[in-house]
Design a protein around this motif. Structure first.
Motif, mmCIF file in Angstrom:
data_model
loop_
_atom_site.group_PDB
_atom_site.id
_atom_site.type_symbol
_atom_site.label_atom_id
_atom_site.label_comp_id
_atom_site.label_asym_id
_atom_site.label_seq_id
_atom_site.Cartn_x
_atom_site.Cartn_y
_atom_site.Cartn_z
ATOM 1 N N CYS A 85 0.702 -1.205 0.062
ATOM 2 C CA CYS A 85 -0.074 -0.140 0.131
ATOM 3 C C CYS A 85 0.635 1.337 0.029
ATOM 4 O O CYS A 85 0.158 2.347 0.315
ATOM 5 C CB CYS A 85 -0.913 -0.009 1.256
ATOM 6 N N THR A 86 1.988 1.317 -0.455
ATOM 7 C CA THR A 86 3.129 2.133 -0.340
ATOM 8 C C THR A 86 2.492 3.485 -0.894
ATOM 9 O O THR A 86 2.655 4.549 -0.440
ATOM 10 C CB THR A 86 4.477 1.856 -0.892
ATOM 11 N N ASN A 87 1.940 3.355 -2.088
ATOM 12 C CA ASN A 87 1.620 4.625 -3.042
ATOM 13 C C ASN A 87 0.458 5.349 -2.253
ATOM 14 O O ASN A 87 0.559 6.665 -2.140
ATOM 15 C CB ASN A 87 1.228 4.207 -4.299
ATOM 16 N N ASN A 88 -0.664 4.565 -1.743
ATOM 17 C CA ASN A 88 -1.608 5.268 -1.008
ATOM 18 C C ASN A 88 -1.138 5.737 0.339
ATOM 19 O O ASN A 88 -1.704 6.749 0.699
ATOM 20 C CB ASN A 88 -2.690 4.189 -0.466
ATOM 21 N N LEU A 89 -0.319 5.025 0.883
ATOM 22 C CA LEU A 89 0.483 5.675 2.359
ATOM 23 C C LEU A 89 1.054 7.070 1.927
ATOM 24 O O LEU A 89 1.005 7.853 2.686
ATOM 25 C CB LEU A 89 1.222 4.626 3.041
ATOM 26 N N ARG A 90 1.871 7.344 0.885
ATOM 27 C CA ARG A 90 2.672 8.360 0.769
ATOM 28 C C ARG A 90 1.516 9.446 0.409
ATOM 29 O O ARG A 90 1.914 10.631 0.691
ATOM 30 C CB ARG A 90 3.420 7.880 -0.541
ATOM 31 N N LYS A 91 0.492 9.121 -0.444
ATOM 32 C CA LYS A 91 -0.347 9.925 -0.729
ATOM 33 C C LYS A 91 -1.212 10.459 0.422
ATOM 34 O O LYS A 91 -1.370 11.913 0.609
ATOM 35 C CB LYS A 91 -1.501 9.539 -1.700
ATOM 36 N N ILE A 92 -1.531 9.767 1.394
ATOM 37 C CA ILE A 92 -2.415 10.163 2.416
ATOM 38 C C ILE A 92 -1.740 10.436 3.645
ATOM 39 O O ILE A 92 -2.334 11.571 4.359
ATOM 40 C CB ILE A 92 -3.436 8.741 2.714
#
Length: 131
Positions: A85-92
């Motif tokens: 979920c790295t991309n979502n975590l970076r964004k949020i």
């Protein structure tokens, strides 16, 4: 009736990644626990993401999205396009990530390590619920 939240809880973002192919008590427990920390954002794994590590989901993403979105303790549902979920975590950049502790021992050990590494960047906290 929803419980009243503190001002900090209202502003805290809480990320929960899940497949939720068949909604069960464990899912509700994780969502309820996440809700105690703030606004719950569910990263709902896409069908392709699920197939990357286990069987094809019984319900498609759109059906699972409708079910999770209808839960009163969930503020938002977004696609999680990979197991990581790295991309979502970076964004949020959530203050909290909530997950069942079963990922310490199963095929998601590396995902867990990536989450821990990622959320350290903004001093986020991992909350693990006993399976």
């Amino acid at each position: 009736m929803k419980e009243s939240k503190t001002e900090a809880q209202i502003t805290h973002k809480v990320y929960v990644g899940m497949v939720c192919d068949l909604l069960h008590e464990g899912h509700l427990n994780i969502i309820s626990t996440a809700y105690e920390y703030g606004q719950v954002i569910v990263g709902l794994l896409t069908d392709e993401a699920v197939k990357s590590y286990k069987r094809t989901p019984i319900m498609n993403w759109e059906s699972r999205f409708k079910i999770i979105s209808a839960l009163s303790k969930v503020s938002q549902v977004i696609p999680q396009t990979t197991l990581h979920c790295t991309n979502n975590l970076r964004k949020i950049q959530p203050e909290y990530v909530v997950h069942g502790d079963d990922w310490k021992l199963n095929n998601q050990k590396q995902v867990r390590q990536n989450v821990i590494k990622q959320i350290r960047a903004w001093k986020g906290t991992l909350v693990e619920i006993p399976y």
